[in-house]
Design a protein around this motif. Structure first.
Motif, PDB file in Angstrom:
ATOM      1  N   VAL A  88      22.754 -43.613  39.602  1.00 26.57           N
ATOM      2  CA  VAL A  88      23.887 -44.405  39.039  1.00 26.57           C
ATOM      3  C   VAL A  88      24.212 -43.961  37.677  1.00 26.57           C
ATOM      4  CG1 VAL A  88      24.611 -46.690  39.215  1.00 26.57           C
ATOM      5  CG2 VAL A  88      23.268 -46.157  40.813  1.00 26.57           C
ATOM      6  N   ALA A  89      23.288 -44.069  36.775  1.00 30.33           N
ATOM      7  CA  ALA A  89      23.721 -43.906  35.513  1.00 30.33           C
ATOM      8  C   ALA A  89      24.564 -42.466  35.275  1.00 30.33           C
ATOM      9  CB  ALA A  89      22.365 -43.582  34.613  1.00 30.33           C
ATOM     10  N   ARG A  90      24.103 -41.613  36.059  1.00 35.15           N
ATOM     11  CA  ARG A  90      24.983 -40.139  35.719  1.00 35.15           C
ATOM     12  C   ARG A  90      26.175 -39.967  36.540  1.00 35.15           C
ATOM     13  NH1 ARG A  90      18.853 -37.362  36.694  1.00 35.15           N
ATOM     14  NH2 ARG A  90      18.485 -37.093  34.613  1.00 35.15           N
ATOM     15  N   ARG A  91      26.211 -40.633  37.788  1.00 33.42           N
ATOM     16  CA  ARG A  91      27.346 -40.864  38.548  1.00 33.42           C
ATOM     17  C   ARG A  91      28.313 -41.894  38.050  1.00 33.42           C
ATOM     18  NH1 ARG A  91      26.690 -36.709  37.896  1.00 33.42           N
ATOM     19  NH2 ARG A  91      25.407 -35.196  39.158  1.00 33.42           N
ATOM     20  N   ALA A 108      20.241 -52.814  27.469  1.00 32.75           N
ATOM     21  CA  ALA A 108      19.043 -52.539  28.184  1.00 32.75           C
ATOM     22  C   ALA A 108      18.968 -51.265  29.110  1.00 32.75           C
ATOM     23  CB  ALA A 108      18.828 -53.928  29.118  1.00 32.75           C
ATOM     24  N   GLY A 109      20.055 -51.110  29.796  1.00 30.29           N
ATOM     25  CA  GLY A 109      20.149 -49.492  30.570  1.00 30.29           C
ATOM     26  C   GLY A 109      19.984 -48.352  29.563  1.00 30.29           C
ATOM     27  N   GLN A 110      20.647 -48.625  28.595  1.00 30.41           N
ATOM     28  CA  GLN A 110      20.578 -47.466  27.671  1.00 30.41           C
ATOM     29  C   GLN A 110      19.205 -47.211  27.387  1.00 30.41           C
ATOM     30  OE1 GLN A 110      22.422 -45.067  26.753  1.00 30.41           O
ATOM     31  NE2 GLN A 110      24.861 -45.884  27.389  1.00 30.41           N
ATOM     32  N   GLY A 111      18.296 -48.060  26.925  1.00 26.26           N
ATOM     33  CA  GLY A 111      17.162 -48.289  26.197  1.00 26.26           C
ATOM     34  C   GLY A 111      15.989 -47.788  27.410  1.00 26.26           C
ATOM     35  N   LEU A 112      16.463 -47.717  28.634  1.00 22.94           N
ATOM     36  CA  LEU A 112      15.668 -47.429  29.703  1.00 22.94           C
ATOM     37  C   LEU A 112      15.706 -46.001  29.974  1.00 22.94           C
ATOM     38  CD1 LEU A 112      13.621 -48.910  31.736  1.00 22.94           C
ATOM     39  CD2 LEU A 112      15.594 -49.087  33.389  1.00 22.94           C
ATOM     40  N   ASP A 158      19.469 -37.077  26.021  1.00 14.90           N
ATOM     41  CA  ASP A 158      18.527 -37.616  26.719  1.00 14.90           C
ATOM     42  C   ASP A 158      18.017 -36.572  28.071  1.00 14.90           C
ATOM     43  OD1 ASP A 158      18.706 -39.745  25.058  1.00 14.90           O
ATOM     44  OD2 ASP A 158      20.194 -40.729  26.480  1.00 14.90           O
ATOM     45  N   ASP A 159      18.600 -35.610  28.329  1.00 17.16           N
ATOM     46  CA  ASP A 159      18.641 -35.044  29.502  1.00 17.16           C
ATOM     47  C   ASP A 159      17.586 -33.490  29.385  1.00 17.16           C
ATOM     48  OD1 ASP A 159      20.069 -36.464  31.212  1.00 17.16           O
ATOM     49  OD2 ASP A 159      21.741 -35.394  31.326  1.00 17.16           O
ATOM     50  N   ALA A 160      17.061 -33.651  28.020  1.00 19.85           N
ATOM     51  CA  ALA A 160      16.656 -32.251  27.677  1.00 19.85           C
ATOM     52  C   ALA A 160      15.354 -31.888  28.560  1.00 19.85           C
ATOM     53  CB  ALA A 160      15.980 -32.384  26.183  1.00 19.85           C
ATOM     54  N   ARG A 161      14.905 -32.824  29.253  1.00 18.36           N
ATOM     55  CA  ARG A 161      13.364 -32.358  30.065  1.00 18.36           C
ATOM     56  C   ARG A 161      13.898 -32.494  31.307  1.00 18.36           C
ATOM     57  NH1 ARG A 161       8.497 -35.766  27.919  1.00 18.36           N
ATOM     58  NH2 ARG A 161       7.464 -34.092  29.362  1.00 18.36           N
ATOM     59  N   VAL A 162      14.960 -32.528  31.777  1.00 22.35           N
ATOM     60  CA  VAL A 162      15.364 -32.513  33.050  1.00 22.35           C
ATOM     61  C   VAL A 162      15.526 -31.192  33.786  1.00 22.35           C
ATOM     62  CG1 VAL A 162      17.181 -33.283  35.007  1.00 22.35           C
ATOM     63  CG2 VAL A 162      16.779 -34.867  32.983  1.00 22.35           C
ATOM     64  N   ALA A 163      14.651 -30.777  34.602  1.00 21.89           N
ATOM     65  CA  ALA A 163      14.540 -29.238  34.912  1.00 21.89           C
ATOM     66  C   ALA A 163      15.468 -28.689  35.357  1.00 21.89           C
ATOM     67  CB  ALA A 163      13.185 -28.917  36.036  1.00 21.89           C
ATOM     68  N   ARG A 164      16.488 -29.608  36.306  1.00 27.00           N
ATOM     69  CA  ARG A 164      17.389 -28.864  37.270  1.00 27.00           C
ATOM     70  C   ARG A 164      18.681 -28.831  36.313  1.00 27.00           C
ATOM     71  NH1 ARG A 164      17.306 -33.836  38.925  1.00 27.00           N
ATOM     72  NH2 ARG A 164      19.001 -35.313  38.771  1.00 27.00           N
TER      73      ARG A 164
END
Length: 300
Positions: free
Chosen positions: A17-20, A65-69, A273-279
């Protein structure tokens, strides 16, 4: 009443949801229905006793709060991906959705092979290529990756230069052949210019005619490079085009190619924040590699 426990899968829904930013799009990537996604987000907010999203005209926008998560959830995602890869004992196949925003000319001429290759090698991966010309779409979470001709100067974004590319002034070959030899740009002052709509130029690096002293200022304009190319192919006038576009259309020839040449650069932009997302890493690397090959004229 005892609060429900939080599982990794809850954070997977949260990240989607955060990405889309919209339930329907997040649900499509998760293979769930939108109502289920909405219930899962509500349950996660209740379990954490925090509101994670504000709902507005632009969809679901992360609260403080969502940004912190986000970073915590992405770490869990990367660890889950790595655990699945090790347990399987085979090279990791990508799954899920990666959305790439790019100008229409880039999508049309430079991304087809890369996206096709990624899809063939990773049947469970869906690559969404969207004509989003501004890198600011990343800050609104409308895309995971964006290709731009100018690097952003603000935001939690990572910028990687892809390659330089050249642009020249093009006209249809029969128009040029019917004229006396062209020695200077003013020799073509009777021809109409083709270019971007001035108040819709989304990157200052695309305001080409300003660099030509406004000679042959465009009278036929579009915010689409493909439409500009079609005008030029129709014999409507002169158009500044990237060489990687014109080379696919031999009827378009460069005018004063040594005197009129502009150089620009493409950049791959993504969320820090996506630096460790493999895809996202793999898709980014594949796109950059194929674009570099195409822009060096090495595409098979």
């Amino acid at each position: 009443m005892q609060k429900s426990s939080v599982r990794w899968d809850d954070f997977r829904v949260f990240l989607a949801v955060a990405r889309r930013t919209r339930l329907r799009e997040a649900a499509r990537g998760l293979d769930l229905d939108p109502a289920t996604v909405g219930r899962r987000i509500a349950a996660l907010e209740e379990a954490l006793d925090a509101r994670l999203f504000d709902k507005g005209p632009r969809g679901y926008v992360l609260t403080e709060a969502g940004q912190g998560l986000i970073a915590f959830a992405q770490t869990m995602e990367a660890q889950a991906d790595e655990a699945a890869r090790r347990a399987g004992g085979v090279p990791e196949r990508l799954s899920g959705v990666v959305r790439l925003g790019a100008p229409d000319g880039v999508s049309h001429y430079l991304l087809i092979d890369a996206c096709d290759m990624l899809s063939r090698e990773n049947p469970d991966l869906r690559v969404e290529c969207v004509s989003l010309p501004r890198s600011s779409v990343l800050s609104r979470r409308e895309a995971d990756l964006a290709i731009s001709v100018s690097p952003p100067t603000a935001g939690r974004l990572t910028v990687r230069k892809i390659a330089d590319f050249d642009l020249r002034l093009y006209v249809r070959d029969d128009i040029l052949a019917a004229r006396p030899p062209v020695e200077r740009l003013s020799d073509l002052s009777d021809l109409r210019g083709i270019g971007y709509i001035s108040d819709m130029v989304f990157e200052r690096e695309l305001d080409y005619y300003a660099l030509l002293g406004r000679q042959n200022e465009p009278s036929l304009t579009s915010n689409s490079l493909i439409t500009q190319r079609r005008f030029c192919q129709a014999g409507a006038g002169l158009c500044i085009l990237p060489d990687f576009v014109a080379r696919d259309h031999p009827e378009l020839v460069a005018v004063l190619p040594d005197e009129i040449r502009l150089t620009r650069s493409f950049y791959m932009i993504r969320h820090q924040d996506d630096a460790r997302v493999a895809r996202i890493n793999r898709v980014s690397d594949a796109i950059v590699e194929r674009m570099q090959l195409a822009l060096s004229n090495g595409l098979p």
